[in-house]
Design a protein around this motif. Structure first.
Motif, mmCIF file in Angstrom:
data_model
loop_
_atom_site.group_PDB
_atom_site.id
_atom_site.type_symbol
_atom_site.label_atom_id
_atom_site.label_comp_id
_atom_site.label_asym_id
_atom_site.label_seq_id
_atom_site.Cartn_x
_atom_site.Cartn_y
_atom_site.Cartn_z
ATOM 1 N N GLY A 181 0.831 -1.210 0.000
ATOM 2 C CA GLY A 181 0.000 0.000 0.000
ATOM 3 C C GLY A 181 0.863 1.257 0.000
ATOM 4 N N HIS A 182 1.955 1.232 0.753
ATOM 5 C CA HIS A 182 2.867 2.385 0.763
ATOM 6 C C HIS A 182 3.561 2.532 -0.600
ATOM 7 C CE1 HIS A 182 2.233 3.379 4.906
ATOM 8 N NE2 HIS A 182 2.788 2.292 5.390
ATOM 9 N N ILE A 195 -9.987 12.993 -0.905
ATOM 10 C CA ILE A 195 -10.424 13.818 0.227
ATOM 11 C C ILE A 195 -9.433 13.562 1.355
ATOM 12 C CG2 ILE A 195 -12.908 13.725 -0.357
ATOM 13 C CD1 ILE A 195 -13.086 11.862 2.229
ATOM 14 N N ASN A 196 -9.369 14.476 2.301
ATOM 15 C CA ASN A 196 -8.366 14.301 3.349
ATOM 16 C C ASN A 196 -8.730 13.137 4.285
ATOM 17 O OD1 ASN A 196 -6.268 14.641 5.118
ATOM 18 N ND2 ASN A 196 -7.269 16.305 6.247
ATOM 19 N N HIS A 197 -7.898 12.109 4.318
ATOM 20 C CA HIS A 197 -8.089 11.009 5.280
ATOM 21 C C HIS A 197 -6.752 10.601 5.885
ATOM 22 C CE1 HIS A 197 -6.924 7.644 2.392
ATOM 23 N NE2 HIS A 197 -7.117 8.636 1.572
ATOM 24 N N LEU A 198 -5.834 11.572 5.920
ATOM 25 C CA LEU A 198 -4.507 11.318 6.472
ATOM 26 C C LEU A 198 -4.539 11.371 7.992
ATOM 27 C CD1 LEU A 198 -1.413 11.031 5.736
ATOM 28 C CD2 LEU A 198 -1.295 13.521 6.018
ATOM 29 N N ASP A 199 -3.955 10.372 8.612
ATOM 30 C CA ASP A 199 -3.765 10.379 10.062
ATOM 31 C C ASP A 199 -2.512 11.219 10.326
ATOM 32 O OD1 ASP A 199 -3.211 9.888 12.683
ATOM 33 O OD2 ASP A 199 -3.204 7.704 12.520
ATOM 34 N N ASN A 208 -8.747 5.810 9.239
ATOM 35 C CA ASN A 208 -9.813 4.846 9.528
ATOM 36 C C ASN A 208 -9.226 3.613 10.233
ATOM 37 O OD1 ASN A 208 -11.767 2.877 9.463
ATOM 38 N ND2 ASN A 208 -12.334 3.201 7.321
ATOM 39 N N ALA A 209 -9.637 3.400 11.471
ATOM 40 C CA ALA A 209 -9.055 2.326 12.286
ATOM 41 C C ALA A 209 -9.309 0.931 11.720
ATOM 42 C CB ALA A 209 -9.572 2.405 13.718
ATOM 43 N N SER A 210 -10.284 0.798 10.808
ATOM 44 C CA SER A 210 -10.516 -0.534 10.250
ATOM 45 C C SER A 210 -9.876 -0.713 8.866
ATOM 46 C CB SER A 210 -12.015 -0.838 10.198
ATOM 47 O OG SER A 210 -12.650 0.130 9.411
ATOM 48 N N CYS A 211 -9.150 0.299 8.408
ATOM 49 C CA CYS A 211 -8.513 0.229 7.083
ATOM 50 C C CYS A 211 -7.168 -0.491 7.165
ATOM 51 C CB CYS A 211 -8.303 1.637 6.539
ATOM 52 S SG CYS A 211 -7.475 1.693 4.925
ATOM 53 N N LEU A 212 -6.813 -1.170 6.093
ATOM 54 C CA LEU A 212 -5.503 -1.835 5.987
ATOM 55 C C LEU A 212 -4.365 -0.847 6.244
ATOM 56 C CD1 LEU A 212 -3.742 -4.347 5.007
ATOM 57 C CD2 LEU A 212 -3.911 -3.346 2.716
ATOM 58 N N ASN A 220 -1.612 -4.395 15.867
ATOM 59 C CA ASN A 220 -2.831 -5.048 16.353
ATOM 60 C C ASN A 220 -2.818 -6.532 16.008
ATOM 61 O OD1 ASN A 220 -3.877 -2.748 17.452
ATOM 62 N ND2 ASN A 220 -5.285 -2.299 15.772
ATOM 63 N N MET A 221 -2.354 -6.825 14.811
ATOM 64 C CA MET A 221 -2.252 -8.213 14.367
ATOM 65 C C MET A 221 -1.239 -8.941 15.251
ATOM 66 S SD MET A 221 -3.487 -10.177 11.860
ATOM 67 C CE MET A 221 -4.087 -9.291 10.461
ATOM 68 N N MET A 222 -0.153 -8.234 15.560
ATOM 69 C CA MET A 222 0.923 -8.806 16.356
ATOM 70 C C MET A 222 0.472 -9.136 17.777
ATOM 71 S SD MET A 222 4.476 -6.920 15.942
ATOM 72 C CE MET A 222 5.924 -7.508 16.749
ATOM 73 N N SER A 223 -0.353 -8.268 18.326
ATOM 74 C CA SER A 223 -0.758 -8.475 19.714
ATOM 75 C C SER A 223 -1.989 -9.383 19.804
ATOM 76 C CB SER A 223 -1.027 -7.123 20.376
ATOM 77 O OG SER A 223 -2.036 -6.449 19.674
ATOM 78 N N GLY A 224 -2.426 -9.933 18.679
ATOM 79 C CA GLY A 224 -3.518 -10.890 18.703
ATOM 80 C C GLY A 224 -4.899 -10.248 18.657
ATOM 81 N N LEU A 225 -4.935 -8.905 18.580
ATOM 82 C CA LEU A 225 -6.231 -8.209 18.588
ATOM 83 C C LEU A 225 -7.084 -8.567 17.378
ATOM 84 C CD1 LEU A 225 -5.690 -4.515 19.773
ATOM 85 C CD2 LEU A 225 -7.241 -6.212 20.734
ATOM 86 N N LEU A 226 -6.430 -8.847 16.247
ATOM 87 C CA LEU A 226 -7.180 -9.152 15.026
ATOM 88 C C LEU A 226 -7.191 -10.658 14.748
ATOM 89 C CD1 LEU A 226 -5.828 -6.270 12.751
ATOM 90 C CD2 LEU A 226 -7.992 -6.343 13.962
ATOM 91 N N MET A 227 -7.000 -11.434 15.826
ATOM 92 C CA MET A 227 -6.838 -12.874 15.685
ATOM 93 C C MET A 227 -7.978 -13.530 14.916
ATOM 94 S SD MET A 227 -6.088 -15.521 18.726
ATOM 95 C CE MET A 227 -7.745 -15.449 19.341
ATOM 96 N N SER A 228 -9.203 -13.118 15.251
ATOM 97 C CA SER A 228 -10.332 -13.803 14.637
ATOM 98 C C SER A 228 -10.978 -13.010 13.501
ATOM 99 C CB SER A 228 -11.377 -14.132 15.709
ATOM 100 O OG SER A 228 -11.692 -12.946 16.411
ATOM 101 N N SER A 229 -10.459 -11.823 13.202
ATOM 102 C CA SER A 229 -11.032 -11.069 12.084
ATOM 103 C C SER A 229 -10.215 -11.317 10.813
ATOM 104 C CB SER A 229 -11.086 -9.578 12.418
ATOM 105 O OG SER A 229 -9.968 -9.194 13.160
ATOM 106 N N PRO A 230 -10.842 -11.072 9.643
ATOM 107 C CA PRO A 230 -10.112 -11.312 8.394
ATOM 108 C C PRO A 230 -9.008 -10.270 8.178
ATOM 109 C CG PRO A 230 -12.288 -10.384 7.950
ATOM 110 C CD PRO A 230 -12.209 -10.617 9.427
ATOM 111 N N VAL A 231 -8.198 -10.477 7.134
ATOM 112 C CA VAL A 231 -7.174 -9.488 6.767
ATOM 113 C C VAL A 231 -7.867 -8.153 6.505
ATOM 114 C CG1 VAL A 231 -5.489 -8.859 4.978
ATOM 115 C CG2 VAL A 231 -5.667 -11.235 5.759
ATOM 116 N N PRO A 232 -7.438 -7.067 7.140
ATOM 117 C CA PRO A 232 -8.095 -5.773 6.918
ATOM 118 C C PRO A 232 -8.044 -5.371 5.434
ATOM 119 C CG PRO A 232 -6.547 -5.644 8.753
ATOM 120 C CD PRO A 232 -6.318 -6.971 8.090
ATOM 121 N N GLU A 233 -9.107 -4.724 4.980
ATOM 122 C CA GLU A 233 -9.159 -4.291 3.586
ATOM 123 C C GLU A 233 -8.897 -2.803 3.488
ATOM 124 O OE1 GLU A 233 -12.873 -5.504 1.924
ATOM 125 O OE2 GLU A 233 -12.435 -7.635 2.212
ATOM 126 N N LEU A 234 -8.621 -2.344 2.272
ATOM 127 C CA LEU A 234 -8.516 -0.900 2.049
ATOM 128 C C LEU A 234 -9.908 -0.302 2.142
ATOM 129 C CD1 LEU A 234 -6.098 -0.790 -1.020
ATOM 130 C CD2 LEU A 234 -5.563 -0.103 1.327
#
Ligand SMILES: [Zn+2]
Ligand SMILES: [Zn+2]
Length: 248
Positions: A181-182, A195-199, A208-212, A220-234
């Motif tokens: 993505g980068h 449109i402006n969506h820069l953190d 957007n906290a749910s964006c890839l 979050n993935m590292m700490s297991g927070l996203l363990m049961s959710s799918p790969v985040p999407e754009l």
């Protein structure tokens, strides 16, 4: 005399070889030696480059997860215009022999091992799978040039697949897609925002906290927070930016 000529010929030949080797280093390939995001449009659009080649080198014990690479290919096919397709090559290189590795060391490894560069209508991306952790803590992958990524295999292996951890495939897919993505210019990194969506507090990430492309996606993935959710999407804002800069 014949021998001498032969010897001279050999020297000339060797000389040519070494010249050629010198020529195909990163420093000599200016098109592949730019800052992150500088080739965003070239990666996204099919105007200048119609094929994309990904050259992966990995250190012993840290071969890429095959499903993660398939996921990355599908992700790119969804986003970029490359009618000639995406080709991935991979091969093992020697171990670093280090516990942690610095950006300068990564660049030296790329210089010594990268063999593909932009050529004609083919744009080349280099990915190193290192056998060490990064010198900056809690970093799993880094986009460090316009066509160069490093993935810290040891960190991925240590932080996935266990109890209360995301699967290796999911973790690795997330890291690969986020770093790509980068390279594709997100966020506001070579691909202009529609449109402006820069953190603003967290350099070149999406707000957007749910964006890839959210800055905490990997940790979050590292700490297991996203363990049961799918790969985040754009999210829609990131997708719109890519479309407006030549993507799909
Ligand atoms: Zn990032
Ligand atoms: Zn986003």
């Amino acid at each position: 005399m014949k021998l001498l000529l032969f010897a001279l010929g050999l020297i000339l030949l060797l000389n040519q070889c070494s010249k050629k080797d010198v020529k195909s280093t990163v420093a000599a390939n200016a098109a592949n030696n730019k800052s992150v995001g500088a080739s965003a449009k070239d990666i996204l659009s099919g105007q200048t480059f119609t094929t994309l080649q990904i050259e992966i080198v990995f250190m012993p014990g840290y071969a890429p997860d095959p499903t993660a690479l398939n996921n990355l290919t599908a992700f790119l096919n969804m986003l970029i215009n490359k009618p000639g397709g995406i080709q991935i090559t991979q091969r093992v290189i020697e171990a670093s022999g280090k516990t942690t590795i610095t950006l300068d060391e990564i660049k030296a490894i790329e210089k010594a091992n990268r063999i593909t560069f932009n050529n004609g209508s083919n744009i080349s991306i280099f990915i190193l799978y290192a056998d060490a952790t990064y010198s900056t803590a809690n970093i799993v992958g880094t986009a460090y040039r316009n066509t160069s990524l490093a993935i810290f295999g040891k960190t991925i292996v240590n932080s996935s697949g266990g109890l209360n951890q995301a699967s290796r495939t999911k973790f690795e897919t997330t890291v690969l897609e986020h770093e790509f993505g980068h390279l594709m210019g997100l966020v506001d990194l070579g691909t202009p925002m529609q449109i402006n969506h820069l953190d603003a507090a967290n350099d070149k990430h999406c707000n957007n906290a749910s964006c890839l492309m959210y800055f905490r996606t990997q940790s979050n993935m590292m700490s297991g927070l996203l363990m049961s959710s799918p790969v985040p999407e754009l999210d829609a804002n990131c997708r719109n930016d890519l479309r407006a800069n030549g993507g799909k």
